[in-house]
Design a protein around this motif. Structure first.
Motif, PDB file in Angstrom:
ATOM      1  N   MET A   1       0.822  -1.199   0.000  1.00 20.05           N
ATOM      2  CA  MET A   1       0.000   0.000   0.000  1.00 20.05           C
ATOM      3  C   MET A   1       0.862   1.258   0.000  1.00 20.05           C
ATOM      4  SD  MET A   1      -3.058   1.192   0.131  1.00 20.05           S
ATOM      5  CE  MET A   1      -4.079   2.464   0.755  1.00 20.05           C
ATOM      6  N   SER A   2       1.938   1.240   0.792  1.00 23.12           N
ATOM      7  CA  SER A   2       2.772   2.440   0.876  1.00 23.12           C
ATOM      8  C   SER A   2       3.484   2.724  -0.439  1.00 23.12           C
ATOM      9  CB  SER A   2       3.782   2.313   2.005  1.00 23.12           C
ATOM     10  OG  SER A   2       4.674   1.252   1.742  1.00 23.12           O
ATOM     11  N   ALA A   3       3.645   1.699  -1.285  1.00 16.23           N
ATOM     12  CA  ALA A   3       4.279   1.916  -2.591  1.00 16.23           C
ATOM     13  C   ALA A   3       3.344   2.654  -3.546  1.00 16.23           C
ATOM     14  CB  ALA A   3       4.702   0.582  -3.186  1.00 16.23           C
TER      15      ALA A   3
ATOM     16  N   SER B   1      -0.507  10.488  -4.656  1.00 15.69           N
ATOM     17  CA  SER B   1      -0.181  11.881  -4.393  1.00 15.69           C
ATOM     18  C   SER B   1       0.046  12.646  -5.696  1.00 15.69           C
ATOM     19  CB  SER B   1       1.065  11.969  -3.504  1.00 15.69           C
ATOM     20  OG  SER B   1       1.481  13.296  -3.344  1.00 15.69           O
ATOM     21  N   VAL B   2       0.756  12.041  -6.648  1.00 15.90           N
ATOM     22  CA  VAL B   2       1.007  12.689  -7.940  1.00 15.90           C
ATOM     23  C   VAL B   2      -0.300  12.929  -8.682  1.00 15.90           C
ATOM     24  CG1 VAL B   2       2.056  12.374 -10.223  1.00 15.90           C
ATOM     25  CG2 VAL B   2       3.365  11.819  -8.174  1.00 15.90           C
ATOM     26  N   VAL B   3      -1.181  11.940  -8.690  1.00 20.85           N
ATOM     27  CA  VAL B   3      -2.471  12.089  -9.380  1.00 20.85           C
ATOM     28  C   VAL B   3      -3.296  13.201  -8.731  1.00 20.85           C
ATOM     29  CG1 VAL B   3      -4.673  10.968  -9.902  1.00 20.85           C
ATOM     30  CG2 VAL B   3      -2.541   9.726 -10.240  1.00 20.85           C
ATOM     31  N   CYS B   4      -3.395  13.185  -7.416  1.00 15.34           N
ATOM     32  CA  CYS B   4      -4.213  14.196  -6.725  1.00 15.34           C
ATOM     33  C   CYS B   4      -3.631  15.590  -6.904  1.00 15.34           C
ATOM     34  CB  CYS B   4      -4.325  13.853  -5.241  1.00 15.34           C
ATOM     35  SG  CYS B   4      -5.301  12.383  -4.899  1.00 15.34           S
ATOM     36  N   ARG B   5      -2.331  15.747  -6.663  1.00 14.91           N
ATOM     37  CA  ARG B   5      -1.722  17.064  -6.801  1.00 14.91           C
ATOM     38  C   ARG B   5      -1.789  17.550  -8.247  1.00 14.91           C
ATOM     39  NH1 ARG B   5       3.622  16.780  -5.767  1.00 14.91           N
ATOM     40  NH2 ARG B   5       3.614  14.541  -5.546  1.00 14.91           N
ATOM     41  N   GLY B   6      -1.543  16.661  -9.192  1.00 18.12           N
ATOM     42  CA  GLY B   6      -1.606  17.040 -10.606  1.00 18.12           C
ATOM     43  C   GLY B   6      -2.997  17.475 -11.017  1.00 18.12           C
ATOM     44  N   THR B   7      -3.999  16.768 -10.536  1.00 15.92           N
ATOM     45  CA  THR B   7      -5.386  17.130 -10.845  1.00 15.92           C
ATOM     46  C   THR B   7      -5.713  18.519 -10.312  1.00 15.92           C
ATOM     47  OG1 THR B   7      -6.064  14.803 -10.793  1.00 15.92           O
ATOM     48  CG2 THR B   7      -7.806  16.458 -10.518  1.00 15.92           C
TER      49      THR B   7
ATOM     50  N   VAL C   1      -3.333  13.700   2.410  1.00 15.95           N
ATOM     51  CA  VAL C   1      -3.075  12.486   3.188  1.00 15.95           C
ATOM     52  C   VAL C   1      -1.990  11.640   2.533  1.00 15.95           C
ATOM     53  CG1 VAL C   1      -4.095  10.306   3.962  1.00 15.95           C
ATOM     54  CG2 VAL C   1      -5.346  12.443   4.259  1.00 15.95           C
ATOM     55  N   SER C   2      -2.119  11.408   1.227  1.00 20.37           N
ATOM     56  CA  SER C   2      -1.130  10.550   0.564  1.00 20.37           C
ATOM     57  C   SER C   2       0.248  11.200   0.533  1.00 20.37           C
ATOM     58  CB  SER C   2      -1.586  10.180  -0.851  1.00 20.37           C
ATOM     59  OG  SER C   2      -1.727  11.333  -1.649  1.00 20.37           O
ATOM     60  N   SER C   3       0.308  12.511   0.379  1.00 17.77           N
ATOM     61  CA  SER C   3       1.610  13.202   0.396  1.00 17.77           C
ATOM     62  C   SER C   3       2.253  13.104   1.765  1.00 17.77           C
ATOM     63  CB  SER C   3       1.451  14.678   0.025  1.00 17.77           C
ATOM     64  OG  SER C   3       1.031  14.803  -1.297  1.00 17.77           O
ATOM     65  N   HIS C   4       1.449  13.255   2.803  1.00 23.07           N
ATOM     66  CA  HIS C   4       1.979  13.207   4.171  1.00 23.07           C
ATOM     67  C   HIS C   4       2.488  11.804   4.520  1.00 23.07           C
ATOM     68  CE1 HIS C   4       2.490  14.128   8.375  1.00 23.07           C
ATOM     69  NE2 HIS C   4       1.734  13.102   8.682  1.00 23.07           N
ATOM     70  N   ILE C   5       1.691  10.797   4.196  1.00 20.04           N
ATOM     71  CA  ILE C   5       2.074   9.426   4.535  1.00 20.04           C
ATOM     72  C   ILE C   5       3.230   8.941   3.673  1.00 20.04           C
ATOM     73  CG2 ILE C   5       1.278   7.030   4.553  1.00 20.04           C
ATOM     74  CD1 ILE C   5      -1.497   8.098   5.286  1.00 20.04           C
ATOM     75  N   ALA C   6       3.253   9.337   2.411  1.00 18.96           N
ATOM     76  CA  ALA C   6       4.236   8.816   1.460  1.00 18.96           C
ATOM     77  C   ALA C   6       5.567   9.544   1.488  1.00 18.96           C
ATOM     78  CB  ALA C   6       3.663   8.875   0.051  1.00 18.96           C
TER      79      ALA C   6
END
Length: 180
Positions: free
Chosen positions: A1-3, A9-15, A136-141
């Motif tokens: 999951m962490s991978a 994060s890239v998809v969300c930030r890019g969107t 969330v994904s940026s923080h965790i990743a």
């Protein structure tokens, strides 16, 4: 999951970057587009001309800030936070606006864009989910796994596709709500 999280994060930030960049550019592309946005700000908020114009400038400055900072780097969380604040403000203004069957001409994604109040609220809530997912994904990743450039490129294409869907949501929903 962490991978998977760095790619999410890239998809969300890019969107978020694409949607906010399109919104800012469409309002700044001409004097007429900017005037339409100022007028819609005044109508939506009920503010007098001068405060509505100041708010319109502030909104555009916020959108440009999001488009520049949310993509990557140490300011990406701040950019996503600004996006969340703007979206909450937009959604609040739409939710408190008087119910009328009229379409909204906010100028967010071009001059021909008209969305119903409910479609605009749904779009904003969807974008808030994307912003939250990005935060969330940026923080965790952070520093979890090195990312591959080819997978990142696929994520960028996915972000553009999702942004295209979001910016055309009113057209998609009108296919199902049009009266023949």
């Amino acid at each position: 999951m962490s991978a998977v999280l760095p790619y999410l994060s890239v998809v969300c930030r890019g969107t978020v970057v694409v949607v906010f960049a399109l919104s800012a550019v469409s309002k700044l592309r001409s004097r007429a587009a900017y005037a339409r946005f100022r007028r819609s700000t005044r109508l939506l908020t009920g503010l007098p001309e001068d405060p509505a114009s100041a708010l319109a400038r502030l909104v555009i400055a916020g959108e440009v800030t999001v488009a520049v900072t949310a993509s990557a780097g140490p300011l990406s969380s701040a950019g996503l936070g600004v996006a969340g604040v703007l979206l909450c403000g937009f959604t609040w203004a739409l939710a408190r606006s008087p119910e009328s069957g009229q379409a909204l001409e906010c100028g967010c994604f071009g001059s021909s864009v008209s969305a119903t109040r409910h479609t605009a609220i749904a779009r904003n809530l969807l974008l808030l989910g994307v912003v939250f997912g990005g935060l969330v994904s940026s923080h965790i990743a952070t520093g979890a796994v090195p990312v591959r450039w080819d997978a990142t490129l696929v994520c960028v294409v996915g972000a553009v596709a999702l942004a295209t869907f979001i910016t055309h949501l009113h057209e998609i929903t009108s296919l199902f709500t049009a009266r023949l």
